[in-house]
Scaffold this motif. Structure first.
Motif: not given
Length: 242
Positions: A112-136
């Motif tokens: 609730i406190l960690g994963a939700t925050q990561a979904i809202l403000t992701p520290a992510l490099t690759y955008d859709f449709p890259h595998f890393r986007f789906f994995h994250f």
């Protein structure tokens, strides 16, 4: 392929871009469906779905490490599943496999406190449709959905003792993470230094005091979450408890 190679066509994920907004819509839609159909999710037939979900998470996580190895970006100092969301994923798999209440108690606040925050403000490099986007997004959303599923459909509730267990769990892991950081020159949990880019860590004080500030914040937010859910639990006295 460079880890941050700008020549890569999937580089430069943008927060609240079209792909992110669609993903957020899916996240909130499924979360709402879990609540709306919580009574139908109580049946014994969902046990296969729980196990199947756990297996899918294992396969996705293995695929992620294979991708990093094949692209030469796997490193001991940053690629081991030691970040709090990685630990949440492991707890999620164990919960889906075993249905143990103690695992739910640890997972719930991380989700609730960690994963939700990561979904809202992701520290992510690759955008859709890259595998890393789906994995994250798949890994993080499943952690939250599993916690909500066991809360709403399986009537698992966090308690005040759950908060204490979480803090003890975090502090037992803390020296282990510090040792691994020292041996690998890594920065898991940002225990060696703050993120190099501007972040909320900047308002928590200098090193190492921001670590204590962060833990205090975790305790306060967990207590707030527990207090809100405690009121919900009291309003449903007829529900069974595990």
């Amino acid at each position: 392929m460079e880890w941050f190679g700008k020549s890569h066509k999937y580089y430069n994920f943008e927060m609240f871009s079209a792909s992110h907004l669609v993903t957020l819509a899916i996240f909130f839609l499924v979360s709402s469906a879990i609540f709306l159909y919580r009574k139908k999710l109580k049946g014994a037939g969902w046990r296969r779905f729980e196990v199947g979900s756990a297996i899918s998470l294992i396969l996705v996580e293995i695929s992620n490490h294979v991708w990093m190895l094949e692209n030469g970006v796997w490193k001991f100092g940053r690629s081991m599943p030691l970040e709090l969301c990685n630990i949440g994923l492991i707890l999620c798999i164990l919960l889906l496999m075993t249905r143990k209440k103690i695992i739910f108690e640890l997972l719930f606040f991380i989700a609730i406190l960690g994963a939700t925050q990561a979904i809202l403000t992701p520290a992510l490099t690759y955008d859709f449709p890259h595998f890393r986007f789906f994995h994250f997004f798949y890994a993080h959303m499943m952690v939250v959905w599993a916690a909500l599923y066991f809360f709403w459909a399986r009537n698992y509730y966090p308690s005040f003792q759950s908060v204490i267990k979480l803090i003890v769990f975090i502090n037992l892991l803390l020296p282990v993470i510090l040792l691994i950081n020292n041996q690998t020159k890594g920065n898991y949990w940002f225990l060696r230094h703050k993120p190099e880019t501007p972040s909320f860590f900047d308002v928590l004080g200098p090193y190492p005091w921001y670590i204590f500030s962060l833990e205090s914040l975790l305790l306060i937010l967990s207590l707030i979450a527990w207090f809100i859910l405690r009121k919900r639990e009291n309003s449903h006295k007829g529900r069974s408890h595990f």
